[in-house]
Design a protein around this motif. Structure first.
Motif, mmCIF file in Angstrom:
data_model
loop_
_atom_site.group_PDB
_atom_site.id
_atom_site.type_symbol
_atom_site.label_atom_id
_atom_site.label_comp_id
_atom_site.label_asym_id
_atom_site.label_seq_id
_atom_site.Cartn_x
_atom_site.Cartn_y
_atom_site.Cartn_z
ATOM 1 N N HIS A 1 0.865 -1.112 -0.192
ATOM 2 C CA HIS A 1 -0.086 0.052 0.004
ATOM 3 C C HIS A 1 0.914 1.157 0.025
ATOM 4 O O HIS A 1 1.868 1.275 0.654
ATOM 5 N N SER B 1 -5.988 -5.702 -5.980
ATOM 6 C CA SER B 1 -5.457 -4.595 -5.179
ATOM 7 C C SER B 1 -3.916 -4.311 -5.606
ATOM 8 O O SER B 1 -3.638 -3.115 -5.525
ATOM 9 N N SER B 2 -3.252 -5.251 -6.108
ATOM 10 C CA SER B 2 -2.115 -4.874 -6.816
ATOM 11 C C SER B 2 -2.009 -4.159 -7.846
ATOM 12 O O SER B 2 -1.228 -3.189 -8.044
ATOM 13 N N LYS C 1 -4.459 -1.646 -8.060
ATOM 14 C CA LYS C 1 -4.527 -0.368 -7.331
ATOM 15 C C LYS C 1 -3.422 0.249 -6.693
ATOM 16 O O LYS C 1 -2.920 1.650 -6.899
ATOM 17 N N ALA C 2 -2.605 -0.581 -6.222
ATOM 18 C CA ALA C 2 -1.341 -0.301 -5.649
ATOM 19 C C ALA C 2 -0.461 0.577 -6.649
ATOM 20 O O ALA C 2 0.329 1.343 -6.594
#
Ligand SMILES: Cc1cc2nc3c(=O)[nH]c(=O)nc-3n(C[C@H](O)[C@H](O)[C@H](O)COP(=O)(O)O)c2cc1C
Length: 201
Positions: free
Chosen positions: A49, A102-103, A105-106
């Motif tokens: 994050h 989520s990767s 998004k990061a």
């Protein structure tokens, strides 16, 4: 020779539908011209994050950064540089829990940088990356295309447009967890075939 950046974000390695369809697109593109492929596999890159410390590194002038800040800024700088080097980009995007992985998004959290990839003006935000063809290859267990439940497509249009990418093409492989799987894959292959004729034209 065209440089094509492939950004993958599946957890499934060789069994990933979004990656395999994207590779099929690359295969087809390479049949009609010479291309150089750069792979950014976000499952391997394993970006954490975004933190205040990392954003602080970006905000610090390069010559004043500590070693830690220089290392942190190099991550974002490297990812943005990959985008700049590419003549075209393919994002392979699985649907995970009603959104993008989520990767990914990061990743976007690191390539969206004020003053580097976008800026705000009195007329609103302006993307600073040079526009180029971008293909988004989506893989989903269910059916979402054209419905309010498709959170990915509007998000990706906004996100990519924000940094300057407006030449977007989407491929959808849907119903992969349903009895319609083969049909969904066949439809996606057809879209890949069509896109291969226009993406780098
Ligand atoms: C952690 C996880 C979450 C998922 N969530 C959804 C979902 O919300 N909606 C859906 O239609 N499919 C969902 N699926 C199914 C995937 O979208 C489907 O397997 C697709 O092929 C994933 O792309 P990939 O093969 O490139 O990884 C999920 C799969 C996983 C592993």
């Amino acid at each position: 020779m065209k440089n094509v950046l492939l950004v993958t974000s599946s957890l499934l390695g060789d069994n990933s539908t979004s990656t395999n369809l994207s590779n099929a697109l690359l295969d087809k593109l390479s049949q009609s011209q010479e291309i150089k492929i750069q792979l950014r596999d976000l499952a391997e890159t394993n970006l954490p994050h975004l933190t205040q410390v990392e954003m602080g590194a970006w905000a610090t002038p390069a010559e004043e950064r500590s070693q830690e800040q220089a290392n942190l800024a190099a991550v974002s700088d490297g990812l943005i540089d990959e985008l700049k080097q590419a003549d075209a980009i393919i994002f392979a995007v699985p649907m995970y829990n009603f959104g993008i992985p989520s990767s990914l998004k990061a990743y976007f959290d690191r390539v969206a940088r004020a003053g580097v990839t976008f800026k705000y003006t009195e007329q609103g935000s302006v993307g600073l990356l040079e526009s180029k063809p971008v293909a988004v290859v989506c893989a989903r267990g269910g059916f979402y295309q054209g419905t309010d439940a498709d959170s990915q497509t509007p998000y990706l249009k906004s996100m990519l447009g924000f940094i300057g990418y407006n030449q977007l093409s989407f491929v959808f492989a849907e119903g992969l967890a349903t009895p319609e799987r083969d049909n969904g894959l066949a439809k996606a292959q057809e879209q890949i075939e069509n896109l291969s004729k226009t993406l780098l034209a």
